[in-house]
Motif scaffolding. Structure first.
Motif, short mmCIF file in Angstrom:
data_model
loop_
_atom_site.label_atom_id
_atom_site.label_comp_id
_atom_site.label_asym_id
_atom_site.label_seq_id
_atom_site.Cartn_x
_atom_site.Cartn_y
_atom_site.Cartn_z
N PHE A 46 5.90 45.88 49.69
CA PHE A 46 6.98 46.76 49.23
C PHE A 46 8.21 45.92 48.92
O PHE A 46 8.55 44.99 49.66
CB PHE A 46 7.30 47.81 50.29
CG PHE A 46 6.14 48.71 50.63
CD1 PHE A 46 5.95 49.91 49.98
CD2 PHE A 46 5.22 48.32 51.60
CE1 PHE A 46 4.87 50.74 50.28
CE2 PHE A 46 4.14 49.13 51.92
CZ PHE A 46 3.96 50.34 51.25
N TYR A 48 12.32 45.92 48.22
CA TYR A 48 13.59 46.66 48.35
C TYR A 48 14.71 45.68 48.08
O TYR A 48 14.89 44.71 48.81
CB TYR A 48 13.72 47.25 49.76
CG TYR A 48 14.85 48.25 49.91
CD1 TYR A 48 14.59 49.61 50.01
CD2 TYR A 48 16.19 47.84 49.95
CE1 TYR A 48 15.62 50.54 50.15
CE2 TYR A 48 17.22 48.75 50.08
CZ TYR A 48 16.93 50.10 50.18
OH TYR A 48 17.94 51.02 50.30
N LEU A 60 12.30 55.24 50.23
CA LEU A 60 11.33 54.24 50.65
C LEU A 60 10.20 54.88 51.45
O LEU A 60 9.02 54.53 51.27
CB LEU A 60 12.02 53.17 51.49
CG LEU A 60 11.10 52.07 52.05
CD1 LEU A 60 10.42 51.29 50.93
CD2 LEU A 60 11.87 51.13 52.97
N LEU A 78 7.48 43.94 53.82
CA LEU A 78 8.67 44.42 53.12
C LEU A 78 9.44 43.21 52.60
O LEU A 78 9.93 42.39 53.38
CB LEU A 78 9.55 45.25 54.05
CG LEU A 78 10.91 45.68 53.47
CD1 LEU A 78 10.72 46.59 52.26
CD2 LEU A 78 11.75 46.37 54.53
N LEU A 80 12.64 42.09 51.38
CA LEU A 80 13.95 42.69 51.55
C LEU A 80 15.06 41.76 51.05
O LEU A 80 15.18 40.62 51.51
CB LEU A 80 14.17 43.03 53.03
CG LEU A 80 15.43 43.80 53.40
CD1 LEU A 80 15.51 45.12 52.65
CD2 LEU A 80 15.45 44.06 54.91
N PHE A 97 7.87 51.97 58.78
CA PHE A 97 6.81 50.96 58.67
C PHE A 97 6.05 50.82 59.98
O PHE A 97 4.82 50.69 59.98
CB PHE A 97 7.42 49.61 58.27
CG PHE A 97 7.71 49.49 56.81
CD1 PHE A 97 6.70 49.38 55.88
CD2 PHE A 97 9.02 49.49 56.36
CE1 PHE A 97 6.97 49.26 54.52
CE2 PHE A 97 9.32 49.37 55.01
CZ PHE A 97 8.28 49.26 54.09
N VAL A 106 8.31 41.10 57.45
CA VAL A 106 9.41 41.11 56.49
C VAL A 106 9.45 39.76 55.78
O VAL A 106 9.35 38.71 56.42
CB VAL A 106 10.77 41.39 57.17
CG1 VAL A 106 11.91 41.24 56.17
CG2 VAL A 106 10.79 42.80 57.77
N ASP A 305 6.55 50.06 45.54
CA ASP A 305 5.28 49.61 46.08
C ASP A 305 4.72 48.68 45.02
O ASP A 305 4.36 49.11 43.92
CB ASP A 305 4.35 50.81 46.32
CG ASP A 305 2.93 50.41 46.67
OD1 ASP A 305 2.62 49.21 46.68
OD2 ASP A 305 2.11 51.30 46.93
#
Length: 362
Positions: A46, A48, A60, A78, A80, A97, A106, A305
């Motif tokens: 994912f 972000y 999200l 993620l 990030l 998550f 992450v 995604d």
């Protein structure tokens, strides 16, 4: 050019690659490279990039919930990139998550400050590149005296620490001066030094706003409480002792840069350099994520995604359909072969019976 080509490529680049390669064949386009890497990645990825605020946390969560069950992996990563934002929204995102996946990691390749670092506390593992940068958890509080300005939750604590240290230094120097140079007894020197220090510091301490100080202390408690709760989900195994306390009170400024080495040595137990398919994805997508971050002020964050965005689920469905079709064809061919054998056996049986009867007659 599709939306993913626009997402990946900078101005003037060719989505189909350079046809003037030494082999005479065009190399795979960035989109093809990303798709191959995502197919090889044994995790859901994912992306972000932008500020962490409501209602973007809910967006999200919607993206997480839309992952097809038949293709969902047990691990989520993620990616990030953020300046920070609301600790409430950050907590909501990290918990989503933790609830939806067995493993939550992450990936940080650029800025992941403030509330972004709070999300990292909920991860079992961090992937950090040499350019990755976390930040302290000193929650920012709105400055009511200046429009649009925010103040660090550490300001009151730092101010009180500075006042306390200065007061002790003044008291010490005055006491020594009155005791040894003024001819006063220890008790007299201490009393005079205490009164003088109080008079000198009272104009400063009188400016302290107790209500404001309480507001800052409460804001800092929010960061600590959220951090403790997120880390306990996986037993706190990815945090070194007192890591949350250090993040909330141990750094001198909100913008303090926490690089990979600092994160690995002082804060987190599991910090790795991204490798394999993940390293390939970083090489292709990193610039696009950073570009959106720097232009995202006042705009919505980029939330994707990655497998859905690059049509991986459609590719997997097509592969499954092709395999099923091939299996059906093979099964039909096998049935046809069995049928031919049966017909041959049935047609050969009367001929054998006729031959046997002729043998008997003769």
């Amino acid at each position: 050019m599709g939306s993913y080509e626009t997402f990946l490529l900078s101005d003037g680049e060719n989505a189909q690659g350079d046809s003037n390669s030494p082999s005479g064949e065009a190399p795979p386009s960035p989109v093809d490279v990303v798709r191959r890497a995502l197919l090889a990645l044994d995790a859901d990825l994912f992306i972000y990039s932008g500020s962490i605020m409501a209602p973007h946390d809910r967006k999200l969560i919607e993206v997480i919930d839309q992952v097809p069950a038949q293709h969902k992996k047990s691990t989520a990563i993620l990616w990030l990139t953020t300046w920070g934002g609301s600790p409430d929204a950050a907590y909501t995102m990290a918990r989503a998550f933790q609830r939806s996946y067995d493993n939550f990691y992450v990936l940080v390749t650029s800025y992941c400050k403030s509330s972004g670092t709070l999300i990292c506390l909920g991860a079992e593992k961090l992937f950090m590149t040499a350019t990755a940068e976390l930040g302290p958890l000193d929650i920012q509080v709105a400055n009511n005296e200046e429009l649009g300005e925010r103040l660090s939750g550490l300001n009151p604590s730092e101010a009180l620490n500075a006042i306390g240290q200065q007061s002790l230094e003044l008291l010490r120097s005055h006491f020594l001066e009155f005791r040894f140079n003024g001819g006063l007894s220890t008790r007299q020197a201490l009393e005079v030094a205490t009164n003088l220090t109080g008079q000198l510091m009272s104009p400063i301490t009188g400016q302290l706003d107790i209500m404001k100080y309480g507001e800052f202390i409460r804001a800092m408690r929010i960061a600590r409480e959220y951090g403790d709760r997120l880390s306990k989900h996986h037993g706190g195994d990815n945090l070194k002792p007192h890591a949350v306390q250090k993040l909330t009170n141990g750094y001198p400024s909100h913008g303090f840069a926490i690089d990979k080495e600092e994160a690995e040595n002082q804060l987190f137990s599991s910090v790795e350099q991204p490798g394999g398919a993940l390293e390939c994805l970083v090489g292709v997508i990193k610039e696009a994520c950073e570009k959106h971050l720097f232009k995202s002020v006042g705009t919505d964050p980029m939330i994707h995604d990655a497998k859905a965005f690059f049509d991986i689920y459609d590719l997997l469905e097509q592969q499954a359909s092709d395999i099923a079709s091939a299996d059906d064809t093979a099964e039909r061919e096998e049935d046809d072969d069995d049928g031919h054998l049966t017909e041959a056996a049935e047609s050969g049986q009367p001929q054998a019976e006729d031959a046997e009867q002729q043998s008997k007659d003769s």
